[in-house]
Design an enzyme around this catalytic site. Structure first.
Site, PDB file in Angstrom:
ATOM      1  N   HIS A   1       0.837  -1.207   0.000  1.00 14.30           N
ATOM      2  CA  HIS A   1       0.000   0.000   0.000  1.00 14.30           C
ATOM      3  C   HIS A   1       0.865   1.247   0.000  1.00 14.30           C
ATOM      4  CE1 HIS A   1       1.104  -0.591   4.215  1.00 14.30           C
ATOM      5  NE2 HIS A   1       1.069   0.737   4.276  1.00 14.30           N
TER       6      HIS A   1
ATOM      7  N   HIS B   1       5.146   6.581  -1.383  1.00 12.64           N
ATOM      8  CA  HIS B   1       5.932   5.375  -1.650  1.00 12.64           C
ATOM      9  C   HIS B   1       5.164   4.133  -1.232  1.00 12.64           C
ATOM     10  CE1 HIS B   1       6.384   6.018   2.626  1.00 12.64           C
ATOM     11  NE2 HIS B   1       6.611   4.715   2.704  1.00 12.64           N
TER      12      HIS B   1
HETATM   13  P1  2AM Z   1       4.984   3.202   5.372  1.00 11.05           P
HETATM   14  O1  2AM Z   1       3.841   4.002   4.862  1.00 11.05           O
HETATM   15  O2  2AM Z   1       6.287   3.837   5.136  1.00 11.05           O
HETATM   16  O3  2AM Z   1       4.981   1.790   4.853  1.00 11.05           O
HETATM   17  C1  2AM Z   1       1.381   1.117   9.376  1.00 11.05           C
HETATM   18  O4  2AM Z   1       2.444   1.217  10.253  1.00 11.05           O
HETATM   19  C2  2AM Z   1       1.659   1.927   8.128  1.00 11.05           C
HETATM   20  O5  2AM Z   1       1.673   3.314   8.432  1.00 11.05           O
HETATM   21  C3  2AM Z   1       2.958   1.604   7.460  1.00 11.05           C
HETATM   22  O6  2AM Z   1       2.693   1.492   6.094  1.00 11.05           O
HETATM   23  C4  2AM Z   1       3.866   2.747   7.830  1.00 11.05           C
HETATM   24  O7  2AM Z   1       4.892   3.123   6.984  1.00 11.05           O
HETATM   25  C5  2AM Z   1       2.919   3.878   8.074  1.00 11.05           C
HETATM   26  N1  2AM Z   1       3.395   4.705   9.184  1.00 11.05           N
HETATM   27  C6  2AM Z   1       3.715   4.304  10.431  1.00 11.05           C
HETATM   28  N2  2AM Z   1       4.044   5.360  11.210  1.00 11.05           N
HETATM   29  C7  2AM Z   1       3.951   6.457  10.436  1.00 11.05           C
HETATM   30  C8  2AM Z   1       4.175   7.843  10.652  1.00 11.05           C
HETATM   31  N3  2AM Z   1       4.538   8.331  11.834  1.00 11.05           N
HETATM   32  N4  2AM Z   1       3.978   8.678   9.607  1.00 11.05           N
HETATM   33  C9  2AM Z   1       3.607   8.216   8.409  1.00 11.05           C
HETATM   34  N5  2AM Z   1       3.385   6.923   8.141  1.00 11.05           N
HETATM   35  C10 2AM Z   1       3.553   6.045   9.138  1.00 11.05           C
END
Ligand code: 2AM
Length: 221
Positions: free
Chosen positions: A69, A152
């Protein structure tokens, strides 16, 4: 925990449809398989791993996690700043459950993460939170990058690395490009051109962007 906090998801984002997930995973695996056999990669291995290894198997090095995702807004069930405001945006309500075509324009690898850069269209940017690139404490130059730069898909993380690191790694590379560092062109691969940005950072700009079908939705986890 009050109910109004749990009524917001862990995050909103575009979730890749199953068939295209397999395709993206295969493309990523093929790239990793090729990358760790390149002489240029072996030359820069000390940047990549602190251990005095001669080789690294990138397919083993990164762990995949869950459905592929592209996160738009991390809400943390309402605890994250701006979560409620985002959920209440007219575009978010209107487009919830709709299908989109995301364009993957590059793959990148660092000692921490492997990911795909998503180049958002104007329509898609209406779902992008205004503060996503405001992470100056982590990547100082990030706030000067255009909205959507952080978009991304996390394809894998090294042991002990949080998925949100993938976006920081991408912003770091884009900040270098903005400063005029184009990276050291290493190789023309079948998929595109591979450049090295130092400190174990590799970027493969895809010759043909990968078009992926995705549904805008949310995950409660
Ligand atoms: P990602 O988008 O880089 O993959 C669940 O943890 C999802 O939320 C993951 O896909 C993760 O990273 C994203 N995520 C976790 N913490 C976050 C944050 N503080 N800010 C933005 N995205 C976050």
């Amino acid at each position: 925990v009050p109910l109004e906090e749990t009524s917001l998801p862990l995050f909103f984002g575009w979730f890749l449809l199953p068939g295209i997930q397999d395709k993206v995973r295969c493309t990523s695996m093929d790239f990793l398989k090729t990358l760790d056999t390149l002489e240029a990669f072996k030359k820069h291995l000390p940047d990549f791993t602190v251990e005095a290894e001669k080789e690294v198997d990138l397919e083993q090095y990164f762990q995949a996690n869950g459905v592929l995702h592209c996160t738009t807004k991390f809400c943390d069930y309402g605890k994250a700043e701006g979560a409620k405001e985002y959920a209440d945006k007219p575009a978010v309500k209107e487009l919830y459950g709709s299908a989109f075509e995301l364009s993957l324009s590059a793959l990148f690898v660092t000692p921490r993460t492997v990911g795909a850069r998503v180049s958002l269209s104007g329509d898609q940017l209406t779902l992008w939170p205004a503060d996503a690139e405001e992470v100056v404490s982590v990547v100082p130059a990030a706030a000067t990058l255009p909205a959507g730069s952080r978009a991304h898909i996390t394809l894998g993380c090294a042991e002990g690395v949080e998925p949100q690191q993938t976006g920081f790694d991408l912003l770091e590379i884009l900040a270098l490009q903005q400063e005029g560092q184009e990276g050291e062109l290493v190789e023309e691969m079948e998929l595109g051109s591979l450049a090295y940005y130092g400190k174990g950072r590799w970027l493969l700009s895809l010759r043909e962007p990968i078009s992926t079908q995705a549904c805008f939705s949310s995950l409660y986890g």
